[in-house]
Design a protein around this motif. Structure first.
Motif, PDB file in Angstrom:
ATOM      1  N   LEU A 178     -35.055 -25.477 -11.945  1.00 19.98           N
ATOM      2  CA  LEU A 178     -35.785 -26.287 -12.276  1.00 19.98           C
ATOM      3  C   LEU A 178     -36.089 -27.539 -11.686  1.00 19.98           C
ATOM      4  O   LEU A 178     -37.303 -27.820 -11.273  1.00 19.98           O
ATOM      5  CB  LEU A 178     -36.491 -25.764 -13.315  1.00 19.98           C
ATOM      6  CG  LEU A 178     -36.488 -23.892 -13.720  1.00 19.98           C
ATOM      7  CD1 LEU A 178     -37.177 -24.191 -15.758  1.00 19.98           C
ATOM      8  CD2 LEU A 178     -38.126 -23.723 -13.063  1.00 19.98           C
TER       9      LEU A 178
ATOM     10  N   LEU B  70     -30.320 -25.692  -2.036  1.00 23.18           N
ATOM     11  CA  LEU B  70     -30.822 -25.404  -3.048  1.00 23.18           C
ATOM     12  C   LEU B  70     -31.087 -23.740  -3.321  1.00 23.18           C
ATOM     13  O   LEU B  70     -32.061 -23.509  -3.030  1.00 23.18           O
ATOM     14  CB  LEU B  70     -32.220 -26.768  -3.082  1.00 23.18           C
ATOM     15  CG  LEU B  70     -33.025 -25.970  -4.633  1.00 23.18           C
ATOM     16  CD1 LEU B  70     -32.394 -25.959  -5.775  1.00 23.18           C
ATOM     17  CD2 LEU B  70     -34.548 -26.932  -4.423  1.00 23.18           C
ATOM     18  N   ILE B  71     -30.286 -23.270  -4.279  1.00 26.75           N
ATOM     19  CA  ILE B  71     -31.348 -21.687  -4.869  1.00 26.75           C
ATOM     20  C   ILE B  71     -32.337 -21.706  -5.834  1.00 26.75           C
ATOM     21  O   ILE B  71     -32.034 -22.486  -7.025  1.00 26.75           O
ATOM     22  CB  ILE B  71     -30.178 -20.840  -5.411  1.00 26.75           C
ATOM     23  CG1 ILE B  71     -28.731 -20.663  -4.271  1.00 26.75           C
ATOM     24  CG2 ILE B  71     -30.094 -19.601  -5.982  1.00 26.75           C
ATOM     25  CD1 ILE B  71     -27.560 -19.870  -4.549  1.00 26.75           C
ATOM     26  N   PRO B  72     -33.388 -21.625  -5.482  1.00 30.21           N
ATOM     27  CA  PRO B  72     -34.382 -21.698  -6.102  1.00 30.21           C
ATOM     28  C   PRO B  72     -34.193 -20.500  -7.924  1.00 30.21           C
ATOM     29  O   PRO B  72     -33.705 -19.150  -7.277  1.00 30.21           O
ATOM     30  CB  PRO B  72     -35.751 -20.650  -5.496  1.00 30.21           C
ATOM     31  CG  PRO B  72     -34.891 -19.627  -4.500  1.00 30.21           C
ATOM     32  CD  PRO B  72     -33.460 -20.306  -3.769  1.00 30.21           C
ATOM     33  N   PRO B  73     -35.625 -21.144  -8.579  1.00 27.14           N
ATOM     34  CA  PRO B  73     -34.835 -20.664  -9.922  1.00 27.14           C
ATOM     35  C   PRO B  73     -34.623 -18.920 -10.109  1.00 27.14           C
ATOM     36  O   PRO B  73     -34.242 -18.077 -10.755  1.00 27.14           O
ATOM     37  CB  PRO B  73     -35.603 -20.788 -10.838  1.00 27.14           C
ATOM     38  CG  PRO B  73     -36.324 -21.730 -10.261  1.00 27.14           C
ATOM     39  CD  PRO B  73     -36.488 -21.798  -8.831  1.00 27.14           C
ATOM     40  N   GLN B  74     -35.508 -18.311  -8.904  1.00 28.58           N
ATOM     41  CA  GLN B  74     -35.837 -16.917  -9.252  1.00 28.58           C
ATOM     42  C   GLN B  74     -34.187 -15.913  -8.351  1.00 28.58           C
ATOM     43  O   GLN B  74     -34.443 -14.756  -8.846  1.00 28.58           O
ATOM     44  CB  GLN B  74     -36.989 -16.120  -8.774  1.00 28.58           C
ATOM     45  CG  GLN B  74     -37.063 -16.611  -7.498  1.00 28.58           C
ATOM     46  CD  GLN B  74     -38.048 -18.153  -6.757  1.00 28.58           C
ATOM     47  OE1 GLN B  74     -37.402 -19.184  -7.789  1.00 28.58           O
ATOM     48  NE2 GLN B  74     -38.551 -18.190  -5.919  1.00 28.58           N
ATOM     49  N   ARG B  75     -33.658 -16.901  -7.921  1.00 32.02           N
ATOM     50  CA  ARG B  75     -32.729 -15.839  -7.365  1.00 32.02           C
ATOM     51  C   ARG B  75     -31.459 -16.958  -8.290  1.00 32.02           C
ATOM     52  O   ARG B  75     -30.182 -16.437  -7.133  1.00 32.02           O
ATOM     53  CB  ARG B  75     -32.082 -16.719  -5.619  1.00 32.02           C
ATOM     54  CG  ARG B  75     -33.469 -16.220  -5.108  1.00 32.02           C
ATOM     55  CD  ARG B  75     -33.222 -15.698  -3.576  1.00 32.02           C
ATOM     56  NE  ARG B  75     -34.402 -15.786  -2.949  1.00 32.02           N
ATOM     57  CZ  ARG B  75     -36.023 -14.870  -3.043  1.00 32.02           C
ATOM     58  NH1 ARG B  75     -35.680 -14.439  -4.206  1.00 32.02           N
ATOM     59  NH2 ARG B  75     -36.335 -14.896  -2.369  1.00 32.02           N
TER      60      ARG B  75
ATOM     61  N   ALA C 255     -30.627 -24.145 -14.274  1.00 29.91           N
ATOM     62  CA  ALA C 255     -31.979 -23.017 -14.037  1.00 29.91           C
ATOM     63  C   ALA C 255     -32.557 -23.340 -12.795  1.00 29.91           C
ATOM     64  O   ALA C 255     -33.007 -22.738 -12.241  1.00 29.91           O
ATOM     65  CB  ALA C 255     -33.191 -23.082 -15.466  1.00 29.91           C
TER      66      ALA C 255
ATOM     67  N   ASP D 297     -30.117 -15.426 -11.476  1.00 28.00           N
ATOM     68  CA  ASP D 297     -29.610 -14.903 -11.867  1.00 28.00           C
ATOM     69  C   ASP D 297     -29.614 -15.331 -13.865  1.00 28.00           C
ATOM     70  O   ASP D 297     -28.862 -15.480 -14.184  1.00 28.00           O
ATOM     71  CB  ASP D 297     -28.428 -13.997 -11.532  1.00 28.00           C
ATOM     72  CG  ASP D 297     -28.920 -12.880 -12.905  1.00 28.00           C
ATOM     73  OD1 ASP D 297     -28.692 -12.348 -13.125  1.00 28.00           O
ATOM     74  OD2 ASP D 297     -27.214 -12.152 -12.550  1.00 28.00           O
TER      75      ASP D 297
END
Lengths: 247, 518
Positions: A51, A72-77, A49, A79
């Motif tokens: 996190l 690191l793609i953050p959780p909100q991006r 996720a 999907d």
């Protein structure tokens, strides 16, 4: 959404939690991760996720690298939708607010009418329309589970992560929820430590023991595993299975 | 991606910068002066008597307040005491009424002349500060699992359960209360000043007022600084990972065993409240013999009243916002896990406001900072340097009660870090915000020693006015102005209580996170 994990390693201080986890999941596939408590199941979900950050390894989501030593793609991006063990429903918001908050804060702005339409579709599907104005603390456990599912699915995530969300439900209700999970048309990773769930879902199962992926395959294929740890664990599970079905 | 993550923490970094600018310069000045120190200089000042008096005041105050607060805490914290709300609200009065007013009331009641030894001063201060350990004890008792006592009931009698199970379980709360009282008492300027006691703070204040010598002031304060540093370290250890101040007074939880019978509890509570809180205040206010005096005083003090309300409200609001941002950041970045960091952050709070004001004067009294030093902003800096460490700590405790999954669920619902803070964390911190706002408000209104040193010309708060009147004014005018002061304290508190009640009725406060409704 496709998911590909390559040599994921995670340690807390000096304690290794996950060791060289390799996993791939096709679009629309359902994977159940089975393992004893403390085997790293939740950590694995949290890493997927976004996190938590793995110490080593690569995560590829729908062909795009979500995690490697440089990215690191953050959780909100990502999907990704997730249902936590404690459901994490926001107690200061009504059911409607809980479900619609994500839609309101999407990068692509949606107008209020469309938000309401989407929310109503989801709540009708899960039978929680009459609870829209209520606060989560005033709902029963089963109702809260539905709200949590609705909140995760209203954003139409490509991948749904379920971290033992039904562990404290009675059998009848759990059965109903597992049917619901099976009917969802999305990629799902379902974490559990109960054999009843894998038998009910009859999906691909990954056996995670002491941070290592010991076996992977359909439930009936797991019997042929060569790992001694996996064999021991499955032996324990069959005992549980007998108890559950006898009682 | 890294840039975006950094951007989402901008607001917290800004608040942290404010925190560093407000809180730590005085500490740095103290350290620099300490390094220049010569041992012979300290010995020549002759500090034995002031130190002896300060220690007597602080020790008496701590012990006496424990004697009052422990039995009261055991009463209000027990499960059988169904409705502690009224008592708890009444017991806020000693905290709300500035200590020098309580001192004046007691002097007029018994002594009639402004004299009294350090023991008397300690007792007066304990009457002002005893609600602090009381709330801590109640808070600790309400967190005890009643099954621990129930299991002990099978083998021990009530008294044994109390001494062997209950009190050992709440000892960190008792110790924290004692340390806080000790720090508040040893750093209090107003009461020893009114009672004419030569203690460390009064010496510090008078020496600086006459000589304006920073080095000498620091020399005088060295042993106190060491005591404060030690106590802030101890405080840091005691409150580490502990929710230590809470408004949770729900009757459903709490200890089961109590040595007090129900009717005895009520009688004891009423006697304490009447004797300690209401009686001296009534005796002060009976001095107001006519409404005309009241009207004249109100008219004369209107400007001070306005200054007090505006300064304390804006200061509390600003400092509360910084506390919320820093408290959240410190908790989520695990600052409090480190004992040394704990002590460093809490250290400025343990220093006397008079010493902080002296250092602040040294730092900010320059032409380039005139926009700060010559305006009321300097008061906000002083109050912030003293109280921010405490309020940040309180907010961190509230943040620790919010499960991290709430925020993670927000992130997975496409919210940015800032939106998670705004939509999820801030509403859940509502009661914490109210608590610290109220705390800063009453502390700033009552603060006298440091405020007297840095207050810009042309500005007078009600506290300063009353404090000056106490030395040479008519008692009738003091009593009338005190009513205005109490009014100024009650206005925002009533507002906050109404807000809190509405929140509770809606089930929106952070306490509802853990409520098992169904």
């Amino acid at each position: 959404m496709d998911l590909y994990l390559e040599k994921i390693n995670k340690r807390y201080g000096k304690t290794p939690v996950l060791n060289d986890i390799n996993l791939s999941l096709k679009d629309g596939e359902l994977l159940t991760i089975l393992g004893p408590s403390g085997s790293g199941k939740t950590t694995l979900l949290r890493i997927i996720a976004g996190l938590e950050r793995p110490n080593k390894g690569k995560i590829v989501i729908s062909g795009q690298i979500a995690n490697n030593p440089d990215i690191l793609i953050p959780p909100q991006r990502r999907d990704i939708g997730m249902i936590f063990q404690n459901l994490a429903l926001w107690p200061h918001m009504t059911v409607y607010e809980n479900i619609s908050l994500g839609l309101r804060n999407r990068k692509k702005k949606i107008n209020n009418n469309d938000i309401n339409k989407i929310v109503f579709q989801v709540v009708e599907r899960f039978g929680i329309k009459r609870y829209l104005d209520r606060y989560p603390t005033t709902l029963s456990m089963g109702e809260r589970q539905r709200v949590a599912l609705a909140r995760a699915l209203v954003l139409d995530p490509g991948l749904l992560l379920l971290d033992e969300p039904f562990s404290h439900l009675d059998w009848n209700l759990k059965d109903e929820f597992l049917d619901l999970i099976k009917s969802l048309n999305t990629t799902i990773i379902y974490v559990t430590h109960q054999v009843f769930d894998i038998l009910r879902l009859n999906s691909k199962v990954a056996l995670l023991i002491d941070g290592k992926l010991e076996a992977i395959g359909k439930p009936e294929e797991l019997i042929n595993t060569t790992s001694s740890k996996a064999k021991d664990f499955l032996r324990c599970l069959s005992l549980y299975k007998d108890r559950n079905f006898n009682s | 991606m890294k840039r975006k993550r950094y951007k989402s923490w901008t607001i917290f970094l800004a608040a942290f910068t404010f925190f560093l600018i407000i809180v730590f310069p005085p500490v740095i000045v103290v350290i620099i002066e300490l390094l220049k120190l010569k041992a012979s200089s300290i010995l020549s000042i002759g500090l034995v008597e002031p130190y002896k008096n300060s220690l007597i005041i602080a020790s008496t105050s701590s012990l006496f307040s424990l004697m009052i607060s422990l039995p009261l805490g055991l009463i209000f914290g027990s499960r059988s005491f169904r409705h502690p709300y009224l008592f708890i609200v009444i017991l806020l009065i000693p905290l709300i009424v500035p200590p020098y007013l309580t001192a004046k009331s007691w002097i007029d009641l018994f002594v009639k002349t402004p004299i009294g030894g350090p023991l008397f001063c300690g007792v007066i201060l304990s009457l002002c500060y005893f609600p602090i350990p009381l709330y801590l004890i109640v808070s600790g008792l309400r967190r005890i699992d009643s099954e621990l006592e129930e299991s002990a009931l099978l083998i021990l009698n009530r008294w044994q359960i109390l001494t062997k199970i209950t009190i050992p379980l709440i000892y960190p709360y008792i110790a924290t209360g004692l340390i806080l009282i000790f720090l508040f008492s040893i750093t209090n300027y107003s009461v020893p000043s009114i009672l004419g006691i030569k203690c460390l703070i009064t010496k510090l204040y008078s020496d600086f007022s006459i000589f304006h010598n920073l080095s000498k002031s620091i020399w005088i304060a060295i042993p106190m600084i060491i005591i404060c540093l030690f106590l802030s370290y101890l405080l840091g250890i005691l409150i580490m990972e502990r929710e230590f101040i809470s408004f949770d007074i729900s009757p459903s939880k709490g200890i089961m065993v109590s040595i007090f019978e129900n009717h005895k509890k009520v009688v004891y509570g009423i006697v304490i409240i009447f004797l300690i809180i209401l009686f001296p205040l009534i005796s002060l206010f009976k001095e107001i013999t006519s409404l005309k005096i009241l009207a004249i005083t109100f008219k004369d003090s209107l400007r001070s009243f306005f200054h007090t309300i505006v300064l304390s409200t804006s200061g509390s609001l600003f400092l509360s916002i910084i506390s919320i941002c820093c408290g959240y950041m410190f908790q989520r970045k695990k600052f409090w896990k480190n004992r040394l960091l704990n002590a460093i952050i809490l250290f400025p709070f343990s220093l006397p406001s008079v010493l902080l004001a002296i250092c602040i004067t040294h730092i900010w009294n320059r032409a380039i900072f005139s926009i700060l030093y010559d305006t009321p902003l300097i008061l906000i800096i002083l109050w912030g340097s003293k109280y921010l460490p405490l309020t940040i700590r309180i907010i961190s405790d509230h943040v620790s009660q919010i499960p991290v999954e709430f925020e993670e669920a927000g992130l997975l619902s496409h919210l940015t870090q800032f939106k998670v803070f705004r939509h999820i964390v801030c509403p859940l911190l509502g009661s914490g915000f109210l608590l610290i706002f109220w705390l800063i408000y009453i502390l700033t209104i009552s603060e006298v020693g440091g405020t007297l040193l840095v207050i810009p010309p042309g500005i007078e708060t009600l506290s300063i006015r009353i404090f000056n009147l106490l030395h040479y004014g008519d008692l009738k005018v003091v009593a009338s102005t005190s009513i205005m002061l109490i009014l100024s304290l009650l206005i925002p508190i009533s507002f906050l209580l109404i807000l809190k009640t509405i929140q509770t009725l809606k089930g929106k406060d952070s306490g509802s996170i853990f409520r098992k409704d169904k």
